[in-house]
Design an enzyme around this catalytic site. Structure first.
Site, PDB file in Angstrom:
ATOM      1  N   PHE B  27       0.795  -1.234   0.000  1.00  0.00           N
ATOM      2  CA  PHE B  27       0.000   0.000   0.000  1.00  0.00           C
ATOM      3  C   PHE B  27       0.829   1.286   0.000  1.00  0.00           C
ATOM      4  O   PHE B  27       1.888   1.349   0.614  1.00  0.00           O
ATOM      5  CB  PHE B  27      -0.942   0.010   1.207  1.00  0.00           C
ATOM      6  CG  PHE B  27      -1.753  -1.249   1.309  1.00  0.00           C
ATOM      7  CD1 PHE B  27      -2.710  -1.565   0.351  1.00  0.00           C
ATOM      8  CD2 PHE B  27      -1.524  -2.163   2.337  1.00  0.00           C
ATOM      9  CE1 PHE B  27      -3.439  -2.745   0.419  1.00  0.00           C
ATOM     10  CE2 PHE B  27      -2.248  -3.348   2.416  1.00  0.00           C
ATOM     11  CZ  PHE B  27      -3.206  -3.642   1.459  1.00  0.00           C
ATOM     12  N   ASP B  28       0.287   2.284  -0.710  1.00  0.00           N
ATOM     13  CA  ASP B  28       0.906   3.616  -0.720  1.00  0.00           C
ATOM     14  C   ASP B  28       0.139   4.583   0.175  1.00  0.00           C
ATOM     15  O   ASP B  28       0.646   5.636   0.552  1.00  0.00           O
ATOM     16  CB  ASP B  28       0.891   4.202  -2.145  1.00  0.00           C
ATOM     17  CG  ASP B  28       1.594   3.292  -3.126  1.00  0.00           C
ATOM     18  OD1 ASP B  28       2.617   2.682  -2.738  1.00  0.00           O
ATOM     19  OD2 ASP B  28       1.094   3.161  -4.265  1.00  0.00           O
ATOM     20  N   VAL B  29      -1.137   4.241   0.419  1.00  0.00           N
ATOM     21  CA  VAL B  29      -2.011   5.156   1.156  1.00  0.00           C
ATOM     22  C   VAL B  29      -2.694   4.407   2.301  1.00  0.00           C
ATOM     23  O   VAL B  29      -3.195   3.294   2.112  1.00  0.00           O
ATOM     24  CB  VAL B  29      -3.109   5.718   0.217  1.00  0.00           C
ATOM     25  CG1 VAL B  29      -4.053   6.662   0.972  1.00  0.00           C
ATOM     26  CG2 VAL B  29      -2.489   6.433  -0.976  1.00  0.00           C
ATOM     27  N   ARG B 254      -3.946   0.240  -4.123  1.00  0.00           N
ATOM     28  CA  ARG B 254      -2.761   0.502  -3.300  1.00  0.00           C
ATOM     29  C   ARG B 254      -3.133   1.293  -2.041  1.00  0.00           C
ATOM     30  O   ARG B 254      -2.301   1.997  -1.460  1.00  0.00           O
ATOM     31  CB  ARG B 254      -1.717   1.284  -4.123  1.00  0.00           C
ATOM     32  CG  ARG B 254      -1.250   0.598  -5.406  1.00  0.00           C
ATOM     33  CD  ARG B 254      -0.166  -0.425  -5.172  1.00  0.00           C
ATOM     34  NE  ARG B 254       0.996   0.145  -4.473  1.00  0.00           N
ATOM     35  CZ  ARG B 254       1.914  -0.581  -3.856  1.00  0.00           C
ATOM     36  NH1 ARG B 254       1.825  -1.914  -3.860  1.00  0.00           N
ATOM     37  NH2 ARG B 254       2.928  -0.018  -3.220  1.00  0.00           N
TER      38      ARG B 254
END
Lengths: 311, 311
Positions: B27-29, B254
């Site tokens: 994950f980015d967020v 993501r």
């Protein structure tokens, strides 16, 4: 559709002299819904006074049944008088009176849980006093204020400066001064075990030809928060019919409910297994509703004063 | 049970270093519910600040998602700061902000119907102002008063001294000054065609270790009177997810929703088709709820700071 609702087409009695005479002869007691039957708003329907007089002259008991909880029976008699309708306090049955009787004579409250926390106006207070039921809240100015940070802590802690340990009933009626604090207190009393009662659960209140929040709108936040319905004491609740019967000791077979709304008035009479129900077309329900709706009266009239044609 | 809910048992990641690393890498967020995840009431959970720092140091975008409509994003940032959590206004997404965006950017209101009638506190007003949405009601003292006989007549007549013809939206949030007049006005605006919106419909509001009336309790009388539900802009409404995505332009695959409540937070992430949902056991839902309930997260932790063990 309820089990009790009549599936036979109702009899149309306007202008049918023999039919009217036959219908009237079946009953000793007539229960009247008021607004939409006897008057609309501040407008008395022509012939209302004469029709009630006819019934009384023929030895019929007349009872005015109202869900209006903001007025006591004495207040309501004044309202009838103001409209030109002679009546006695004894002929009036309101949801505030019905609630008071239910609390004082039917609920079996423990000795130390007899107080009622009231959301509502003076009508409820007067009727609770007439039954010697102790209460708090209601029109007390101490409850007509904003919630404060200290309130949250005190309510959470059950501090007796704000939570009365003797409250065993929460009674919710129409309150023109409803606020956040009152709802919060009602919620906490019920969570602590108080019985949840409503004078009535009409969501709206007719006024000035349109609708405003009714008593049911005062219960709505509590119903959502608690996921629980109150015991409602107004029409069409049979608790109200039981109270009326308890007072007037009539034979249900010889009683007729007169009303303009199929879903409340007529249902009230049908579920109460009264001998008759009579719809009038001067209020909410239409001919269509009475003739082919889910809840059908035994008979219907264009207007109440059509009963005068029985003479 | 919703179509989107995961029927696979969630992965328990506390103490599982490799599992944590693998999970975080996806994950980015990270979208965070706050109360019950980062803190409880006024108590900051140990390790919260360090965990957020770890995520930020690894290049993750952090978003704080709250249904609290009484505070603006700026107010909420101050609250985070007061608890010792560094944040920026841009990282905060509240139901009042979500509602303002929905009104200004998504609703297509006619030119002469752009005003919002607000039931709520200053947070909503600040966010409407930030989007240049005109409004009336809210904290205006003119609405904090008893209803009068003249009000009924004026409201019924649509008198412009009390009914603003430009109102095209009713927005209902938590209002500690709710009253009869405010509910009556909201009802009439909606009957006249205004869109019925709610910042959120949580029936209760946690405070001092117990519950008080929430924003949903302000909508409850209107829902009962109108027999109609509002469009709700808070979790778990996907209108809020759409607004968040609109602002942060992230890839849903993501992104991961972190929360303590299966039925709101986890559902919000699942119905939003995010790549991940992460439950924590420091709030409302239990291990039982996460492992065998109707709505299950992809993974869960005893507490948020267990993420620190990925290092």
């Amino acid at each position: 559709m309820t089990q009790e609702s009549s599936q036979v087409a109702p009899r149309y009695l306007t202008g049918d002299k023999a039919g009217l005479q036959e219908f009237l002869a079946k009953f000793d007691v007539f229960l009247f819904d008021c607004d939409g039957v006897l008057w609309s708003g501040d407008h008395l329907f022509p012939g209302t006074v004469e029709t009630l007089e006819l019934l009384r002259n023929n030895g019929k008991q007349v009872v005015f049944v109202t869900n209006n909880s903001t007025k006591s029976r004495a207040d309501y008699r004044k309202k009838l008088e103001g409209l030109g309708i002679p009546s006695t306090v004894e002929e009036i049955f309101s949801s505030s009176y019905s609630s008071s009787i239910y609390i004082s004579r039917i609920l079996q409250l423990p000795e130390n849980k007899r107080k009622v926390y009231v959301i509502g106006e003076t009508g409820i207070e007067q009727e609770l006093r007439s039954e010697n039921v102790p209460f708090i809240g209601g029109t007390d100015p101490a409850y007509r204020r904003d919630v404060t940070p200290a309130d949250y802590k005190k309510i959470a802690a059950g501090d007796e400066s704000i939570i009365d340990p003797e409250v065993g009933v929460v009674l919710v009626g129409l309150d023109f001064h409803m606020n956040y604090l009152k709802i919060a207190l009602a919620y906490h009393y019920i969570k602590r075990g108080a019985v949840f009662l409503a004078t009535n659960i009409d969501s709206t209140l007719p006024n000035s030809g349109t609708l405003f929040p009714g008593a049911g709108s005062m219960s709505a936040p509590l119903i959502m928060m608690l996921n629980k319905e109150p015991v409602a004491l107004g029409k069409p609740s049979q608790a109200m019919m039981d109270s009326i019967e308890g007072k007037f000791k009539f034979d249900r077979n010889r009683a007729c409910m007169v009303g303009d709304r199929a879903n409340t008035d007529i249902r009230f009479g049908l579920e109460g297994k009264l001998g008759g129900t009579l719809g009038v077309l001067t209020g909410v329900s239409s001919k269509e509703d009475f003739v082919s709706g889910d809840v059908r009266p035994h008979a219907y009239l264009d207007k109440l004063s059509d009963l005068l044609d029985s003479e």
